[in-house]
Design a protein around this motif. Structure first.
Motif, PDB file in Angstrom:
ATOM      1  N   TYR A 154      -9.026  -6.104  15.159  1.00 59.77           N
ATOM      2  CA  TYR A 154     -10.348  -6.471  14.632  1.00 59.77           C
ATOM      3  C   TYR A 154     -10.190  -7.448  13.452  1.00 59.77           C
ATOM      4  O   TYR A 154     -10.604  -7.152  12.329  1.00 59.77           O
ATOM      5  N   PRO A 155      -9.612  -8.593  13.675  1.00 56.01           N
ATOM      6  CA  PRO A 155      -9.340  -9.525  12.563  1.00 56.01           C
ATOM      7  C   PRO A 155     -10.603 -10.025  11.864  1.00 56.01           C
ATOM      8  O   PRO A 155     -10.566 -10.347  10.678  1.00 56.01           O
ATOM      9  N   GLU A 156     -11.717 -10.077  12.588  1.00 54.45           N
ATOM     10  CA  GLU A 156     -12.952 -10.579  11.979  1.00 54.45           C
ATOM     11  C   GLU A 156     -13.467  -9.654  10.874  1.00 54.45           C
ATOM     12  O   GLU A 156     -14.223 -10.070  10.001  1.00 54.45           O
ATOM     13  N   ALA A 157     -13.039  -8.387  10.900  1.00 57.02           N
ATOM     14  CA  ALA A 157     -13.479  -7.420   9.891  1.00 57.02           C
ATOM     15  C   ALA A 157     -12.599  -7.439   8.651  1.00 57.02           C
ATOM     16  O   ALA A 157     -12.956  -6.854   7.623  1.00 57.02           O
ATOM     17  N   TYR A 158     -11.443  -8.135   8.739  1.00 56.61           N
ATOM     18  CA  TYR A 158     -10.499  -8.169   7.618  1.00 56.61           C
ATOM     19  C   TYR A 158     -10.040  -9.609   7.383  1.00 56.61           C
ATOM     20  O   TYR A 158      -8.861  -9.933   7.504  1.00 56.61           O
ATOM     21  N   PRO A 159     -10.944 -10.496   7.019  1.00 58.57           N
ATOM     22  CA  PRO A 159     -10.593 -11.918   6.925  1.00 58.57           C
ATOM     23  C   PRO A 159      -9.543 -12.239   5.878  1.00 58.57           C
ATOM     24  O   PRO A 159      -8.781 -13.180   6.027  1.00 58.57           O
ATOM     25  N   LYS A 160      -9.497 -11.472   4.804  1.00 62.07           N
ATOM     26  CA  LYS A 160      -8.527 -11.765   3.750  1.00 62.07           C
ATOM     27  C   LYS A 160      -7.178 -11.109   4.010  1.00 62.07           C
ATOM     28  O   LYS A 160      -6.190 -11.426   3.369  1.00 62.07           O
ATOM     29  N   ILE A 166       0.807  -1.213   0.000  1.00 61.25           N
ATOM     30  CA  ILE A 166       0.000   0.000   0.000  1.00 61.25           C
ATOM     31  C   ILE A 166       0.846   1.272   0.000  1.00 61.25           C
ATOM     32  O   ILE A 166       0.396   2.333  -0.426  1.00 61.25           O
ATOM     33  N   ILE A 167       2.097   1.185   0.477  1.00 57.58           N
ATOM     34  CA  ILE A 167       2.946   2.387   0.503  1.00 57.58           C
ATOM     35  C   ILE A 167       4.118   2.281  -0.469  1.00 57.58           C
ATOM     36  O   ILE A 167       5.022   3.122  -0.468  1.00 57.58           O
ATOM     37  N   GLU A 168       4.118   1.252  -1.305  1.00 55.60           N
ATOM     38  CA  GLU A 168       5.193   1.101  -2.293  1.00 55.60           C
ATOM     39  C   GLU A 168       4.843   1.846  -3.584  1.00 55.60           C
ATOM     40  O   GLU A 168       3.709   2.264  -3.795  1.00 55.60           O
ATOM     41  N   GLN A 206       1.897   5.229   9.533  1.00 51.09           N
ATOM     42  CA  GLN A 206       0.495   4.972   9.219  1.00 51.09           C
ATOM     43  C   GLN A 206       0.269   3.486   8.919  1.00 51.09           C
ATOM     44  O   GLN A 206      -0.758   2.915   9.314  1.00 51.09           O
ATOM     45  N   LEU A 207       1.219   2.858   8.250  1.00 48.73           N
ATOM     46  CA  LEU A 207       1.107   1.437   7.944  1.00 48.73           C
ATOM     47  C   LEU A 207       1.106   0.604   9.222  1.00 48.73           C
ATOM     48  O   LEU A 207       0.296  -0.320   9.369  1.00 48.73           O
ATOM     49  N   GLN A 208       1.987   0.927  10.148  1.00 51.57           N
ATOM     50  CA  GLN A 208       2.030   0.199  11.408  1.00 51.57           C
ATOM     51  C   GLN A 208       0.729   0.383  12.196  1.00 51.57           C
ATOM     52  O   GLN A 208       0.232  -0.541  12.828  1.00 51.57           O
ATOM     53  N   SER A 209       0.201   1.584  12.159  1.00 50.99           N
ATOM     54  CA  SER A 209      -1.072   1.844  12.836  1.00 50.99           C
ATOM     55  C   SER A 209      -2.203   1.022  12.209  1.00 50.99           C
ATOM     56  O   SER A 209      -3.070   0.485  12.915  1.00 50.99           O
ATOM     57  N   LEU A 210      -2.181   0.910  10.873  1.00 49.23           N
ATOM     58  CA  LEU A 210      -3.188   0.107  10.181  1.00 49.23           C
ATOM     59  C   LEU A 210      -3.066  -1.362  10.566  1.00 49.23           C
ATOM     60  O   LEU A 210      -4.069  -2.039  10.834  1.00 49.23           O
ATOM     61  N   LYS A 211      -1.852  -1.874  10.613  1.00 48.85           N
ATOM     62  CA  LYS A 211      -1.644  -3.275  10.981  1.00 48.85           C
ATOM     63  C   LYS A 211      -2.155  -3.540  12.398  1.00 48.85           C
ATOM     64  O   LYS A 211      -2.775  -4.583  12.670  1.00 48.85           O
ATOM     65  N   GLN A 212      -1.884  -2.624  13.296  1.00 49.60           N
ATOM     66  CA  GLN A 212      -2.348  -2.770  14.671  1.00 49.60           C
ATOM     67  C   GLN A 212      -3.878  -2.811  14.719  1.00 49.60           C
ATOM     68  O   GLN A 212      -4.471  -3.612  15.452  1.00 49.60           O
TER      69      GLN A 212
END
Length: 397
Positions: free
Chosen positions: A383-389, A357-359, A372-378
């Motif tokens: 909330y893993p159930e909202a991002y299953p893929k 996403i940042i490349e 921002q990427l680290q914050s997104l990963k956290q």
């Protein structure tokens, strides 16, 4: 300016007529009647049997693709889709009149032009499912196609941005001395954007070899054309900017092909822009986010279904003894199977790694994007159930 604006310069249009209120009354070129009878053969002489059969197959294929992907969106398998049902003659008929080296700049309802040039079902699906095979790396919504090999500029969401870009690209083609032009598609609603006026004026002043192709399908989402502007459609604006202009029946493949073929000839020979306004109708909803029953009647839709461009073209092909009903039925069956099989295959493909996403923006991603990427990963871990893929791609980071 008369010589420059006169519609007869197109070679297949009528004279401009002035009416009492001072507006330009522009006639509409129609070569194929609704019952499939051709008025004249001069304009589409190069539309031979092979090309006609390819146009018809592409029209059927796109309608099948549209139907299947709308269903896929309803099932939650993709997030968004735009169909071109009812406008196949405008997009595919014009694509058939171009050369492969011509650049296409699309709005978002011209998937038929890509299919005509050879874009595969898997390429369509990879983009719509935003998987690892998507050349956009999953960064765009579905239907935002782009293909360098096929000279199809990547679609962007904001309306009208491609119009001045098309003028600039065509100017570059002119400066490079290449025997090619740019065609720019947009709807009549996009013609209300400021980029439309800037793009047309730029092309007219700099004599850019570009075809502006307006699909006037009657509605800008829910706003009917009569509530968008008071003038005589979009064609009158081309004349106002000093651009050679023609209005065609957008449900008539022969008229669209002939007008685009002539427009290409003029644009390259005279190094100038040409505007085509194709009068058509959007039989489908504006998008899968739209419900057209809120702003138009079933009676209106039924009236336009009687003018279906595919059925109309088939009637003409029958009159030429070029229509093989069994062959087109078999083609439809095989296309439907291919679309369904490819859909099932492609949706199993893994998505891109989240770091993508940042490349491709900076040589080295700057600190604030990394943060921002680290914050997104956290957030995704929380909330893993909202991002299953996605969650499985970052758990070891």
């Amino acid at each position: 300016m008369k010589d420059r604006n006169h519609l007869s310069d197109i070679g297949i249009a009528h004279d401009v007529k002035m009416i009492s209120n001072g507006l330009v009354d522009i006639p509409m070129l129609q070569l194929l009647s609704p019952d499939g009878v051709a008025h004249d053969s001069d304009g589409y002489a190069e539309l031979d049997q092979d090309k006609s059969e390819k146009i018809l197959q592409t029209m059927h294929y796109i309608r099948i693709l549209d139907e299947r992907m709308i269903a896929a969106q309803r099932q939650g398998r993709i997030s968004f889709y735009l169909a071109c049902t009812g406008e196949e003659a405008a997009t595919i008929g014009s694509a058939a009149a171009l050369e492969p080296e011509d650049m296409i700049m699309s709005q978002y309802r011209e998937q038929g032009t890509l299919a005509y040039r050879g874009y595969t079902t898997k390429q369509f699906m990879d983009q719509m499912f935003s998987n690892q095979k998507d050349p956009n790396k999953g960064r765009q919504m579905p239907i935002h196609y782009g293909d360098k090999a096929l000279n199809f500029m990547t679609i962007s969401s904001p309306l009208g941005t491609q119009i001045p870009q098309a003028s600039g690209y065509a100017y570059g083609q002119k400066m490079a001395g290449v025997d090619a032009l740019t065609i720019c598609y947009f709807g009549e609603g996009a013609a209300s954007e400021g980029d439309f006026h800037a793009g047309l004026n730029m092309a007219a002043v700099l004599n850019c070899p570009v075809i502006f192709f307006c699909r006037n399908n009657g509605y800008a989402i829910s706003t009917p054309a009569e509530e968008q502007f008071a003038g005589d459609g979009i064609a009158s604006r081309g004349i106002g900017y000093g651009i050679k202009t023609i209005r065609v029946d957008g449900n008539d493949v022969l008229a669209v092909f002939a007008a685009t073929k002539k427009a290409r000839e003029i644009a390259l020979k005279e190094q100038c822009p040409v505007l085509i306004e194709a009068m058509t109708y959007r039989l489908a909803a504006h998008s899968t986010s739209d419900d057209p029953t809120g702003y138009r009647s079933k009676e209106e839709e039924a009236k336009w279904r009687e003018k279906d461009p595919i059925l109309r073209f088939e009637k003409w092909l029958k009159s030429k003894n070029w229509f093989n009903e069994e062959a087109i039925k078999q083609f439809a069956v095989e296309s439907r199977q291919e679309v369904l099989q490819t859909l099932k295959q492609v949706e199993k493909e893994p998505v891109n790694h989240i770091d993508d996403i940042i490349e491709d923006v900076y040589d080295t991603p700057p600190w604030h994007l990394k943060e921002q990427l680290q914050s997104l990963k956290q957030h995704i871990r929380q909330y893993p159930e909202a991002y299953p893929k996605t969650s499985g791609r970052i758990k070891n980071d």
